[in-house]
Enzyme design. Structure first.
Site, short mmCIF file in Angstrom:
data_model
loop_
_atom_site.label_atom_id
_atom_site.label_comp_id
_atom_site.label_asym_id
_atom_site.label_seq_id
_atom_site.Cartn_x
_atom_site.Cartn_y
_atom_site.Cartn_z
N GLU A 42 0.84 -1.21 0.00
CA GLU A 42 0.00 0.00 0.00
C GLU A 42 0.86 1.25 0.00
O GLU A 42 0.53 2.26 -0.63
CB GLU A 42 -0.95 -0.03 1.18
CG GLU A 42 -2.01 -1.13 1.02
CD GLU A 42 -2.87 -1.27 2.23
OE1 GLU A 42 -2.33 -1.58 3.33
OE2 GLU A 42 -4.10 -1.08 2.12
N GLU B 130 -3.68 -9.53 3.96
CA GLU B 130 -4.38 -9.19 5.18
C GLU B 130 -5.54 -10.14 5.49
O GLU B 130 -5.83 -10.39 6.65
CB GLU B 130 -4.91 -7.76 5.10
CG GLU B 130 -3.83 -6.69 5.22
CD GLU B 130 -3.19 -6.32 3.90
OE1 GLU B 130 -3.27 -7.11 2.94
OE2 GLU B 130 -2.58 -5.24 3.83
N1 T1G Z 1 4.85 -7.42 11.41
C1 T1G Z 1 5.68 -7.76 12.42
N2 T1G Z 1 6.58 -8.79 12.36
C2 T1G Z 1 6.60 -9.47 11.21
C3 T1G Z 1 5.77 -9.18 10.11
C4 T1G Z 1 4.86 -8.09 10.25
N3 T1G Z 1 4.07 -7.71 9.25
N4 T1G Z 1 6.04 -10.08 9.14
C5 T1G Z 1 7.00 -10.88 9.60
N5 T1G Z 1 7.35 -10.53 10.84
C6 T1G Z 1 8.36 -11.15 11.70
C7 T1G Z 1 7.96 -12.54 12.15
O1 T1G Z 1 7.13 -12.44 13.31
C8 T1G Z 1 9.34 -13.12 12.47
O2 T1G Z 1 9.74 -12.54 13.71
C9 T1G Z 1 10.22 -12.53 11.40
O3 T1G Z 1 9.52 -11.36 10.92
C10 T1G Z 1 10.47 -13.44 10.24
O4 T1G Z 1 9.17 -13.84 9.78
C11 T1G Z 1 -2.86 -1.57 6.87
C12 T1G Z 1 -2.78 -3.61 8.59
C13 T1G Z 1 7.17 -11.22 5.35
C14 T1G Z 1 6.81 -13.26 3.92
O5 T1G Z 1 0.64 -10.32 6.65
O6 T1G Z 1 4.09 -13.26 5.45
O7 T1G Z 1 -0.20 -4.49 6.62
O8 T1G Z 1 9.62 -14.58 15.15
O9 T1G Z 1 9.65 -16.30 9.84
O10 T1G Z 1 9.56 -16.87 6.25
O11 T1G Z 1 -3.19 -3.11 5.18
O12 T1G Z 1 6.79 -13.03 7.62
O13 T1G Z 1 11.79 -13.90 14.11
O14 T1G Z 1 10.76 -12.50 15.94
O15 T1G Z 1 7.68 -15.36 8.51
O16 T1G Z 1 11.10 -14.93 5.55
C15 T1G Z 1 0.31 -7.60 6.40
C16 T1G Z 1 3.23 -11.29 7.23
C17 T1G Z 1 0.27 -7.05 7.78
C18 T1G Z 1 2.96 -10.28 6.13
C19 T1G Z 1 8.65 -13.21 5.62
N6 T1G Z 1 1.55 -8.31 6.18
N7 T1G Z 1 4.57 -11.82 7.16
O17 T1G Z 1 8.62 -14.63 5.71
O18 T1G Z 1 10.07 -14.93 7.77
S1 T1G Z 1 -1.26 -6.26 8.12
C20 T1G Z 1 1.61 -9.65 6.35
C21 T1G Z 1 4.88 -12.80 6.28
C22 T1G Z 1 -1.19 -4.82 7.20
C23 T1G Z 1 -2.34 -2.85 6.27
C24 T1G Z 1 -2.46 -4.02 7.19
C25 T1G Z 1 6.28 -13.32 6.36
C26 T1G Z 1 7.22 -12.74 5.29
P1 T1G Z 1 10.54 -13.43 14.80
P2 T1G Z 1 9.08 -15.22 9.00
P3 T1G Z 1 9.91 -15.41 6.27
#
Ligand code: T1G
Length: 679
Positions: free
Chosen positions: A105, A125
């Site tokens: 976004e 999301e």
């Molecule tokens: N926020 C905080 N921490 C995150 C994070 C996030 N969005 N994504 C990953 N982490 C942390 C995870 O907890 C772990 O931490 C480390 O990164 C490695 O993650 C307004 C509101 C990006 C594809 O849903 O899909 O935006 O345990 O093991 O396999 O519209 O993480 O090591 O301390 O998964 O390389 C939308 C979610 C949010 C993406 C990387 N975004 N993340 O995969 O590593 S809502 C998501 C993933 C939003 C807006 C709305 C995957 C990854 P720790 P990992 P990976």
């Protein structure tokens, strides 16, 4: 510092630097906003580039901040994007890697997007029970066709940047990542002479190619997600983009986002997101632990489980040998593997090349000397200790030192199995779930002497074969099957108190299970659980459970395989038809036991069964068989079909509080055989 800035050729480059994925937490948003304000009116700066440090452009809003006041603290993400939208100079997003959720976004609110090969693009999301809440539902349809938008937003499917290279999402696509910044700067220099700066919001939404897209998708969702609101809301808000102005669409999106964010389903899914990441942290095993290289795997036993396990490794491009002393079993097993891959090829899930490659990675052998060089050997033979003993004595004798020796046992004592070898520190349980090549769950059973190196190596190989590894201690049934026993026990007690199998199944399927306990048992085979009950009763004659399952099995009602189980089945038809024979068996049995009959509603059915799981999960924690309650939730979600948007049995109980759970359990005890619920 989670966002830094430098200037090259009159172009300000703002680096998002908030490891591990440049989450757009409050600090990062504030620093980006501050850098933008600093250079907006600086005549020396002609344009701005936003890019990420490390493997991500941005993984989106900081999920760890959800539920805190930081999520909406100014500058909120929408307001930061508003700042980009009204910015006087061109802003270019240089998409260097993962670009997801709020991260995408952010890029959409920039005036231009330059992406490199290898980036992953997603608005996932919906998997958190929410929707893109910072303009994604309104900007994306102004750059991509609605079919793609629906797939990306309603399903949350990620797409590699290469698949979007020729679309309007990117203004420039770079094949070589190391050239991204240079190319983005060159692009910015040219863009800096263009006025007015183009805003995505000023474009029109791309029209529908299929006017029935939304109604067809809603029908599809009714089947797949009828109790889960987020996908439906995503569709509604996307449809609003077609009918409303950008500003009106933003308001619709924002309102829907707030509603979903506070929904129980979203809270549950965010719990699972964090649970999946917490599960990879193993007590006593730190990130510096040595991980053994696993380049070759062997599986002992060419049965259904053994061949399914072998396919897990072939699917991850790891050569695997399947050993079975009986040539007929081996041939049947290899044929089953070939047929499975060919079926995937015919369904278009695999190319012919992939299909042949994976089949070619699996070799059948009959002699232990042939597997001596395997780095990991997984035993998947009959659940009888004498047979396990013979296998592990052979493994100990023929397989190289340093190999990991794993048992796929689901109920036997791993410590005893380890004792059959001279290397118990190399012995571990790897409990796969059937069908092993599809189920995500892998219980990694930690024996008393299993080394931390072996555990770290199993966690690493689990990630490679795309399994969720959950560490379990040694007990009968480990985590999942131990809980399943209590679940099926209470389900049968409900029948004795007045329910029919279909009432119980319908209640659990309305709660969100794909299949209720009785349909599930008929599918798995009532004779399987019958054998386990007999073994447990022999070990513990005091064991209390309903004899209804035994009665059915004594009458040959094993389920679908015998066209009669808890339900009746017709030839070639897997539909479960309520059985008057079974209902009569239940009535006679309950009458013989003198159990008063009563009407039992769906709410009590769900509470009885889910709290049976949670109560056993609580004991599993106390016994230190599981490390954390969220691990227990993952086991039941990934191995037993617990609905993800309910968070898991422990999450369900924790939403009630355990005091309330105990009060309910005491109520249930008065209903039937009080001592079956030991708190
Ligand atoms: N926020 C905080 N921490 C995150 C994070 C996030 N969005 N994504 C990953 N982490 C942390 C995870 O907890 C772990 O931490 C480390 O990164 C490695 O993650 C307004 C509101 C990006 C594809 O849903 O899909 O935006 O345990 O093991 O396999 O519209 O993480 O090591 O301390 O998964 O390389 C939308 C979610 C949010 C993406 C990387 N975004 N993340 O995969 O590593 S809502 C998501 C993933 C939003 C807006 C709305 C995957 C990854 P720790 P990992 P990976």
């Amino acid at each position: 510092m989670s966002a830094s800035i430098e200037v090259q050729d009159h172009i300000a480059i703002i680096y998002l630097n908030n490891p591990p994925v440049n989450g757009l937490g409050h600090a990062t948003r504030s620093e980006i906003s501050s850098h933008l304000r600093t250079v907006e009116f600086d005549s020396n700066i002609h344009a701005v580039i936003l890019t990420g440090v490390g493997k991500a452009f941005s993984g989106g809003a900081d999920i760890k901040e959800f539920g805190t006041d930081k999520t909406f603290a100014e500058p909120s993400l929408p307001n930061l994007l508003e700042q980009l939208d009204t910015y006087k100079k061109p802003i270019i997003a240089a998409i260097n890697g993962v670009c997801m959720g709020g991260g995408l976004e952010l890029a959409l609110a920039c005036h231009y997007r330059v992406a490199t090969q290898g980036a992953l693009i997603a608005l996932p999301e919906v998997k958190l029970g929410i929707l893109p809440g910072a303009g994604g539902t309104q900007r994306l349809p102004r750059l991509l066709n609605m079919d793609t938008c629906v797939d990306m937003i309603v399903n949350g499917h990620p797409l590699p940047s290469s698949e979007l290279a020729q679309t309007g999402l990117f203004d420039l696509y770079i094949e070589h990542p190391d050239q991204l910044l240079r190319e983005a700067i060159n692009f910015a220099i040219v863009a800096s002479t263009t006025r007015p700066v183009p805003r995505v919001r000023d474009r029109s939404v791309i029209g529908l190619t299929n006017p029935l897209l939304f109604s067809e998708y809603r029908t599809k969702l009714q089947k797949s997600s009828r109790f889960f609101p987020a996908p439906f809301t995503c569709l509604d808000v996307l449809e609003a983009a077609l009918k409303q102005t950008f500003e009106e669409g933003l308001k619709t999106e924002r309102a829907a986002f707030q509603t979903l964010l506070s929904s129980p389903e979203s809270k549950a899914l965010r719990h699972i997101f964090m649970a999946e990441r917490a599960a990879s942290k193993i007590a006593g095993v730190d990130s510096t632990e040595t991980v053994r290289a696993i380049a070759a795997v062997a599986v002992v036993g060419a049965g259904t489980m053994g061949t399914g396990i072998a396919m897990c490794f072939a699917n991850a491009n790891i050569p695997v040998q399947v050993l079975d002393s009986k040539i007929s079993s081996l041939e049947n097993g290899l044929n089953r593997i070939r047929e499975t891959y060919l079926a995937s090829f015919k369904k278009g899930k695999l190319s012919q090349l992939e299909c042949e490659h994976r089949i070619g990675l699996i070799q059948g052998v009959q002699d232990y000397t042939a597997i001596s060089e395997a780095d990991l050997v997984i035993e998947a033979v009959f659940e009888e200790m004498p047979i396990k003993r013979e296998v592990f004595e052979h493994l100990d004798r023929y397989v190289k030192s340093g190999a990991i020796l794993a048992s796929n046992t689901s109920t036997l004592d791993l410590n005893q199995i380890a004792s059959f070898t001279k290397r118990p520190h190399d012995v571990v349980g790897l409990h796969f779930f059937s069908p092993a090549n599809r189920m995500e769950l892998l219980e990694v059973v930690r024996g008393q002497q299993t080394s931390t190196e072996v555990l770290a190596s199993c966690a690493a190989i689990a990630k490679r074969i795309r399994k969720i590894a959950i560490i379990a201690g040694v007990c009968d049934g480990f985590i999942g099957n131990r809980m399943l026993e209590q679940y099926t026990k209470q389900a049968a007690f409900l029948l004795e108190e007045g329910c029919t199998p279909q009432q119980v199944d319908q209640a659990m399927e309305a709660f969100g299970f794909a299949m209720g306990p009785f349909r599930m048992n008929d599918l798995a085979g009532n004779d399987i659980s019958w054998a386990i009950r007999k073994r447990r009763l022999a070990a513990n004659p005091q064991l209390i459970y309903s004899k209804l399952g035994d009665i059915l099995c004594e009458q040959g009602r094993f389920g679908q395989k015998s066209r009669a189980g808890w339900y009746d089945y017709h030839e070639g038809d897997r539909t479960a038809y309520p059985s008057i024979i079974v209902e009569e068996i239940i009535r006679q049995h309950a009458n013989a036991l003198g159990i008063p009959q009563r009407q039992i509603g769906a709410e009590e059915i769900v509470q009885r069964l889910v709290l049976a799981l949670a109560n056993e999960g609580r004991k599993i924690l106390l016994d230190k068989i599981a490390a954390r309650s969220s691990d227990i939730d993952l086991v039941y979600l990934k191995g037993y079909g617990f609905p993800a948007y309910r968070g898991g049995p422990m999450f369900y109980a924790e939403q009630m509080t355990w005091d309330q759970v105990d009060r309910l359990i005491r109520q249930f005890q008065t209903g039937h055989r009080g001592n079956t619920w030991t708190i």
